[in-house]
Design a protein around this motif. Structure first.
Motif, PDB file in Angstrom:
ATOM      1  N   VAL A 155     -94.971  24.245   2.082  1.00  0.00           N
ATOM      2  CA  VAL A 155     -95.960  24.432   1.149  1.00  0.00           C
ATOM      3  C   VAL A 155     -97.171  23.972   2.007  1.00  0.00           C
ATOM      4  CG1 VAL A 155     -94.546  24.099  -0.790  1.00  0.00           C
ATOM      5  CG2 VAL A 155     -95.992  22.011   0.391  1.00  0.00           C
ATOM      6  N   LYS A 156     -98.207  24.417   1.287  1.00  0.00           N
ATOM      7  CA  LYS A 156     -99.758  23.842   1.804  1.00  0.00           C
ATOM      8  C   LYS A 156     -99.936  22.537   1.142  1.00  0.00           C
ATOM      9  CE  LYS A 156    -101.369  27.694  -0.662  1.00  0.00           C
ATOM     10  NZ  LYS A 156    -102.133  28.541  -1.299  1.00  0.00           N
ATOM     11  N   ILE A 157    -101.119  22.157   1.812  1.00  0.00           N
ATOM     12  CA  ILE A 157    -101.409  20.748   1.421  1.00  0.00           C
ATOM     13  C   ILE A 157    -101.755  20.739  -0.026  1.00  0.00           C
ATOM     14  CG2 ILE A 157    -103.866  20.986   2.252  1.00  0.00           C
ATOM     15  CD1 ILE A 157    -101.840  17.770   2.564  1.00  0.00           C
ATOM     16  N   SER A 158    -102.431  21.562  -0.499  1.00  0.00           N
ATOM     17  CA  SER A 158    -102.918  21.776  -1.848  1.00  0.00           C
ATOM     18  C   SER A 158    -101.784  21.663  -3.025  1.00  0.00           C
ATOM     19  CB  SER A 158    -103.754  22.950  -2.317  1.00  0.00           C
ATOM     20  OG  SER A 158    -103.099  24.473  -2.015  1.00  0.00           O
ATOM     21  N   ASP A 159    -100.507  21.864  -2.560  1.00  0.00           N
ATOM     22  CA  ASP A 159     -99.262  21.946  -3.305  1.00  0.00           C
ATOM     23  C   ASP A 159     -98.601  20.360  -3.189  1.00  0.00           C
ATOM     24  OD1 ASP A 159     -99.408  24.615  -3.930  1.00  0.00           O
ATOM     25  OD2 ASP A 159     -98.345  24.991  -2.018  1.00  0.00           O
ATOM     26  N   VAL A 160     -99.080  19.812  -2.160  1.00  0.00           N
ATOM     27  CA  VAL A 160     -98.816  18.281  -1.999  1.00  0.00           C
ATOM     28  C   VAL A 160     -99.547  17.211  -2.763  1.00  0.00           C
ATOM     29  CG1 VAL A 160     -98.278  16.359  -0.461  1.00  0.00           C
ATOM     30  CG2 VAL A 160     -97.434  18.759   0.343  1.00  0.00           C
ATOM     31  N   ALA A 161    -101.024  17.593  -2.880  1.00  0.00           N
ATOM     32  CA  ALA A 161    -101.789  16.501  -3.353  1.00  0.00           C
ATOM     33  C   ALA A 161    -102.972  17.351  -3.999  1.00  0.00           C
ATOM     34  CB  ALA A 161    -102.464  15.782  -2.476  1.00  0.00           C
ATOM     35  N   MET A 184    -109.754  10.590  -7.514  1.00  0.00           N
ATOM     36  CA  MET A 184    -108.470  10.038  -7.061  1.00  0.00           C
ATOM     37  C   MET A 184    -107.636  11.113  -6.519  1.00  0.00           C
ATOM     38  SD  MET A 184    -105.701   7.658  -9.153  1.00  0.00           S
ATOM     39  CE  MET A 184    -105.722   8.963 -10.643  1.00  0.00           C
ATOM     40  N   ILE A 185    -106.756  10.950  -5.593  1.00  0.00           N
ATOM     41  CA  ILE A 185    -105.859  11.972  -5.314  1.00  0.00           C
ATOM     42  C   ILE A 185    -104.572  11.632  -5.638  1.00  0.00           C
ATOM     43  CG2 ILE A 185    -104.662  12.803  -3.193  1.00  0.00           C
ATOM     44  CD1 ILE A 185    -107.644  13.558  -3.179  1.00  0.00           C
ATOM     45  N   ARG A 186    -104.017  12.790  -6.290  1.00  0.00           N
ATOM     46  CA  ARG A 186    -102.558  12.522  -6.978  1.00  0.00           C
ATOM     47  C   ARG A 186    -101.651  13.279  -6.105  1.00  0.00           C
ATOM     48  NH1 ARG A 186     -98.783  14.429 -10.226  1.00  0.00           N
ATOM     49  NH2 ARG A 186    -100.001  16.508 -10.970  1.00  0.00           N
ATOM     50  N   PHE A 187    -100.473  12.716  -5.786  1.00  0.00           N
ATOM     51  CA  PHE A 187     -99.576  13.334  -5.055  1.00  0.00           C
ATOM     52  C   PHE A 187     -98.537  13.852  -6.132  1.00  0.00           C
ATOM     53  CE2 PHE A 187    -101.221  10.316  -1.997  1.00  0.00           C
ATOM     54  CZ  PHE A 187    -101.418  10.999  -1.183  1.00  0.00           C
ATOM     55  N   LYS A 188     -98.140  15.114  -5.526  1.00  0.00           N
ATOM     56  CA  LYS A 188     -97.235  15.863  -6.542  1.00  0.00           C
ATOM     57  C   LYS A 188     -95.811  16.063  -6.096  1.00  0.00           C
ATOM     58  CE  LYS A 188     -99.831  19.697  -6.645  1.00  0.00           C
ATOM     59  NZ  LYS A 188    -100.423  21.156  -6.720  1.00  0.00           N
ATOM     60  N   LEU A 189     -95.299  14.808  -5.462  1.00  0.00           N
ATOM     61  CA  LEU A 189     -94.014  14.711  -4.944  1.00  0.00           C
ATOM     62  C   LEU A 189     -92.927  15.004  -5.923  1.00  0.00           C
ATOM     63  CD1 LEU A 189     -92.363  14.272  -2.268  1.00  0.00           C
ATOM     64  CD2 LEU A 189     -92.279  11.874  -2.694  1.00  0.00           C
ATOM     65  N   LYS A 190     -93.062  14.275  -7.027  1.00  0.00           N
ATOM     66  CA  LYS A 190     -92.037  14.662  -8.136  1.00  0.00           C
ATOM     67  C   LYS A 190     -91.823  16.054  -8.425  1.00  0.00           C
ATOM     68  CE  LYS A 190     -92.301  10.064 -10.257  1.00  0.00           C
ATOM     69  NZ  LYS A 190     -92.471   9.229 -11.330  1.00  0.00           N
ATOM     70  N   GLU A 191     -92.736  16.645  -8.567  1.00  0.00           N
ATOM     71  CA  GLU A 191     -92.999  18.107  -8.871  1.00  0.00           C
ATOM     72  C   GLU A 191     -92.205  18.864  -7.905  1.00  0.00           C
ATOM     73  OE1 GLU A 191     -95.393  15.953  -9.293  1.00  0.00           O
ATOM     74  OE2 GLU A 191     -96.706  16.656 -10.726  1.00  0.00           O
ATOM     75  N   LEU A 192     -92.632  18.668  -6.457  1.00  0.00           N
ATOM     76  CA  LEU A 192     -92.129  19.381  -5.493  1.00  0.00           C
ATOM     77  C   LEU A 192     -90.596  19.117  -5.175  1.00  0.00           C
ATOM     78  CD1 LEU A 192     -94.759  18.621  -2.604  1.00  0.00           C
ATOM     79  CD2 LEU A 192     -94.327  20.882  -3.669  1.00  0.00           C
ATOM     80  N   ILE A 193     -90.014  17.851  -5.500  1.00  0.00           N
ATOM     81  CA  ILE A 193     -88.633  17.873  -5.484  1.00  0.00           C
ATOM     82  C   ILE A 193     -88.069  18.511  -6.665  1.00  0.00           C
ATOM     83  CG2 ILE A 193     -86.926  15.743  -5.963  1.00  0.00           C
ATOM     84  CD1 ILE A 193     -88.950  13.807  -4.378  1.00  0.00           C
ATOM     85  N   ALA A 194     -88.334  18.467  -7.858  1.00  0.00           N
ATOM     86  CA  ALA A 194     -87.940  19.166  -8.841  1.00  0.00           C
ATOM     87  C   ALA A 194     -87.678  20.631  -8.577  1.00  0.00           C
ATOM     88  CB  ALA A 194     -88.649  18.923 -10.258  1.00  0.00           C
ATOM     89  N   LYS A 252     -93.638   5.037  -3.083  1.00  0.00           N
ATOM     90  CA  LYS A 252     -95.039   4.667  -3.616  1.00  0.00           C
ATOM     91  C   LYS A 252     -96.009   6.134  -3.735  1.00  0.00           C
ATOM     92  CE  LYS A 252     -95.459   0.460  -1.242  1.00  0.00           C
ATOM     93  NZ  LYS A 252     -95.750  -0.337   0.094  1.00  0.00           N
ATOM     94  N   LEU A 253     -95.507   7.160  -2.962  1.00  0.00           N
ATOM     95  CA  LEU A 253     -96.293   8.231  -3.107  1.00  0.00           C
ATOM     96  C   LEU A 253     -95.738   8.873  -4.682  1.00  0.00           C
ATOM     97  CD1 LEU A 253     -95.924  10.220   0.193  1.00  0.00           C
ATOM     98  CD2 LEU A 253     -97.774   9.690  -0.932  1.00  0.00           C
ATOM     99  N   SER A 254     -94.861   8.651  -4.972  1.00  0.00           N
ATOM    100  CA  SER A 254     -94.370   9.179  -6.414  1.00  0.00           C
ATOM    101  C   SER A 254     -94.910   8.443  -7.288  1.00  0.00           C
ATOM    102  CB  SER A 254     -92.898   8.954  -6.459  1.00  0.00           C
ATOM    103  OG  SER A 254     -92.356  10.218  -5.414  1.00  0.00           O
ATOM    104  N   ASN A 255     -94.881   7.282  -7.281  1.00  0.00           N
ATOM    105  CA  ASN A 255     -95.194   6.266  -8.510  1.00  0.00           C
ATOM    106  C   ASN A 255     -96.421   5.442  -8.592  1.00  0.00           C
ATOM    107  OD1 ASN A 255     -92.439   6.715  -9.449  1.00  0.00           O
ATOM    108  ND2 ASN A 255     -91.713   5.414  -7.787  1.00  0.00           N
ATOM    109  N   ILE A 256     -97.142   5.393  -7.424  1.00  0.00           N
ATOM    110  CA  ILE A 256     -98.362   4.598  -7.278  1.00  0.00           C
ATOM    111  C   ILE A 256     -99.574   5.384  -7.286  1.00  0.00           C
ATOM    112  CG2 ILE A 256     -99.697   2.707  -6.118  1.00  0.00           C
ATOM    113  CD1 ILE A 256     -97.080   1.541  -5.213  1.00  0.00           C
ATOM    114  N   LYS A 257    -100.600   5.024  -8.498  1.00  0.00           N
ATOM    115  CA  LYS A 257    -101.663   5.860  -8.622  1.00  0.00           C
ATOM    116  C   LYS A 257    -102.545   5.419  -7.346  1.00  0.00           C
ATOM    117  CE  LYS A 257    -102.246   6.871 -13.400  1.00  0.00           C
ATOM    118  NZ  LYS A 257    -103.143   6.619 -14.612  1.00  0.00           N
ATOM    119  N   GLY A 258    -103.269   6.548  -6.706  1.00  0.00           N
ATOM    120  CA  GLY A 258    -104.254   6.133  -5.739  1.00  0.00           C
ATOM    121  C   GLY A 258    -103.432   5.664  -4.436  1.00  0.00           C
ATOM    122  N   TYR A 259    -102.054   5.914  -4.160  1.00  0.00           N
ATOM    123  CA  TYR A 259    -101.757   5.238  -2.913  1.00  0.00           C
ATOM    124  C   TYR A 259    -102.391   6.270  -1.712  1.00  0.00           C
ATOM    125  CZ  TYR A 259     -98.222   4.322   0.699  1.00  0.00           C
ATOM    126  OH  TYR A 259     -97.370   3.647   1.760  1.00  0.00           O
TER     127      TYR A 259
END
Length: 74
Positions: free
Chosen positions: A62-68, A1-11, A39-46
């Motif tokens: 950032v690089k893609i590896s920092d986003v997901a 599963m891909i997990r997006f790290k949007l909340k971490e990036l915002i913080a 949805k990127l922030s809150n839904i698993k597997g979006y």
């Protein structure tokens, strides 16, 4: 599963810039709809398009590896 790290990036961006970064600001700056960002922030597997990922990489500089990140299903 891909997990997006949007909340971490915002913080992290909020901390670095000493101000609050909002979903609304990201939406206006990138053209990504607020619902998609939520949805990127809150839904698993979006499922996000490469265009969305590209815009997030550019916004956060950032690089893609920092986003997901890939997380192996157990």
């Amino acid at each position: 599963m891909i997990r997006f790290k949007l909340k971490e990036l915002i913080a992290e961006k909020s901390f670095q810039e000493g101000r609050r970064v909002t979903i609304e600001e990201i939406s206006k700056s990138t053209g990504i709809h607020r619902t998609t960002l939520s949805k990127l922030s809150n839904i698993k597997g979006y499922n996000a398009s490469t265009d969305v990922l590209d815009k997030l990489c550019a916004f956060f500089d950032v690089k893609i590896s920092d986003v997901a990140v890939f997380i192996k299903d157990e």
